[in-house]
Design a protein around this motif. Structure first.
Motif, mmCIF file in Angstrom:
data_model
loop_
_atom_site.group_PDB
_atom_site.id
_atom_site.type_symbol
_atom_site.label_atom_id
_atom_site.label_comp_id
_atom_site.label_asym_id
_atom_site.label_seq_id
_atom_site.Cartn_x
_atom_site.Cartn_y
_atom_site.Cartn_z
ATOM 1 N N UNK A 156 0.797 -1.222 0.000
ATOM 2 C CA UNK A 156 0.000 0.000 0.000
ATOM 3 C C UNK A 156 0.831 1.275 0.000
ATOM 4 N N UNK A 157 2.140 1.157 0.191
ATOM 5 C CA UNK A 157 2.950 2.346 0.353
ATOM 6 C C UNK A 157 2.740 2.938 1.735
ATOM 7 N N UNK A 158 3.119 4.178 1.900
ATOM 8 C CA UNK A 158 3.024 4.846 3.197
ATOM 9 C C UNK A 158 1.790 5.738 3.263
ATOM 10 N N UNK A 159 1.082 5.642 4.373
ATOM 11 C CA UNK A 159 0.001 6.591 4.630
ATOM 12 C C UNK A 159 -1.324 6.288 3.985
ATOM 13 N N UNK A 234 2.757 5.703 -16.103
ATOM 14 C CA UNK A 234 3.293 5.682 -14.750
ATOM 15 C C UNK A 234 2.519 6.691 -13.900
ATOM 16 N N UNK A 235 2.277 6.293 -12.660
ATOM 17 C CA UNK A 235 1.581 7.152 -11.704
ATOM 18 C C UNK A 235 2.597 7.604 -10.671
ATOM 19 N N UNK A 236 2.809 8.894 -10.593
ATOM 20 C CA UNK A 236 3.817 9.445 -9.689
ATOM 21 C C UNK A 236 3.486 9.091 -8.246
ATOM 22 N N UNK A 237 4.478 8.513 -7.567
ATOM 23 C CA UNK A 237 4.350 8.072 -6.170
ATOM 24 C C UNK A 237 3.346 6.946 -6.004
ATOM 25 N N UNK A 238 2.950 6.319 -7.085
ATOM 26 C CA UNK A 238 2.000 5.222 -7.013
ATOM 27 C C UNK A 238 2.595 4.004 -6.328
ATOM 28 N N UNK A 239 1.783 3.332 -5.505
ATOM 29 C CA UNK A 239 2.213 2.157 -4.768
ATOM 30 C C UNK A 239 1.942 0.891 -5.571
#
Length: 265
Positions: A156-159, A234-239
């Motif tokens: 999920x990534x962070x936050x 690509x999705x910037x900062x995508x998890x």
């Protein structure tokens, strides 16, 4: 949720959201279930007949014997047969992408379009496979909280505010030999890298720049190998679980892709 027993005696649970539009089959990520697609169903589900599976060993679908992702692809076709769906688009995140690619190889005439997110055509590297087997053993023995938090950070990534309920499900459901079986399927999958040229289906590849499971280079390899792939998105900062954590950005691209290749057919 409904279930059907497919050839070989495997029970598969699924949700058919209905509708008169073209069929779209949604295939979830490792450790998840059909519920991860709620953001897409809320956004564009009214325009399509959305069908979402619980894949073997996930959600309400059991896994009582060894299997691989080719078996799950055949399960998906059996559900479609049961529903009388001749052709469908397929959207898959991570593990769902593994299965979608295999569906496009098994019965290309039945797949109208394919979208894969945070996925790869490669076999798991020995280094990552060893790490995942260690993680699987922790899950098998009851799941240490720090390991579950680490897996959640990868996925999920962070936050991501919605991670809590999923982590609770992992603690409850992913245990014992069941956990070991799922990890074996993940780490033992075969490579499709040398077969991508066989897939003639229009394909959209989306990948997060912050994906901690698979590098953007693996998405680039997919696009390079698939004859009818759209340019990489690509999705910037995508998890890693991109369709859930970055649904707004993802949905915009999915809706455009489906409109171009599926709507009206």
């Amino acid at each position: 949720m409904t279930s059907v027993t497919v050839p070989g005696g495997q029970q598969v649970h699924y949700v058919d959201h209905g509708g008169d539009g073209p069929a779209v089959l949604m295939l979830h990520s490792f450790l998840m279930d059909h519920g991860m697609w709620q953001p897409q169903i809320e956004d564009f589900g009214a325009d399509y007949r959305v069908i979402a599976l619980d894949e073997r060993g996930h959600g309400e679908t059991p896994a009582e014997r060894p299997f691989d992702y080719w078996d799950v692809a055949r399960d998906a076709f059996a559900v479609l047969d049961h529903l009388g769906v001749e052709r469908t688009a397929v959207i898959g995140t991570s593990q769902g992408g593994f299965i979608g690619l295999r569906m496009a190889l098994l019965a290309p005439e039945r797949i109208t379009a394919l979208a894969v997110l945070g996925t790869s055509a490669d076999a798991e590297t020995p280094e990552y496979a060893a790490v995942y087997r260690q993680i699987g053993e922790v899950f098998a023995q009851g799941g240490a909280d720090d390991v579950i938090e680490g897996v959640a950070a990868i996925c999920f990534g962070d936050g991501f505010a919605g991670a809590g309920p999923w982590k609770a499900r992992w603690r409850e459901r992913v245990r014992g030999d069941h956990a070991r079986l799922l990890i074996h399927v993940l780490t033992g999958r075969d490579s499709l890298a040398d077969r991508l040229g066989e897939i003639q289906t229009p394909t959209l590849v989306l990948h997060g720049t912050a994906d901690r499971a698979y590098a953007v280079a693996q998405a680039e390899a997919l696009v390079a190998g698939l004859p009818h792939a759209e340019p990489l998105v690509t999705v910037e900062d995508g998890a890693h679980f991109l369709s859930l954590t970055h649904a707004a950005q993802v949905n915009s691209h999915l809706k455009g892709f489906l409109a171009a290749h599926v709507a009206g057919r």
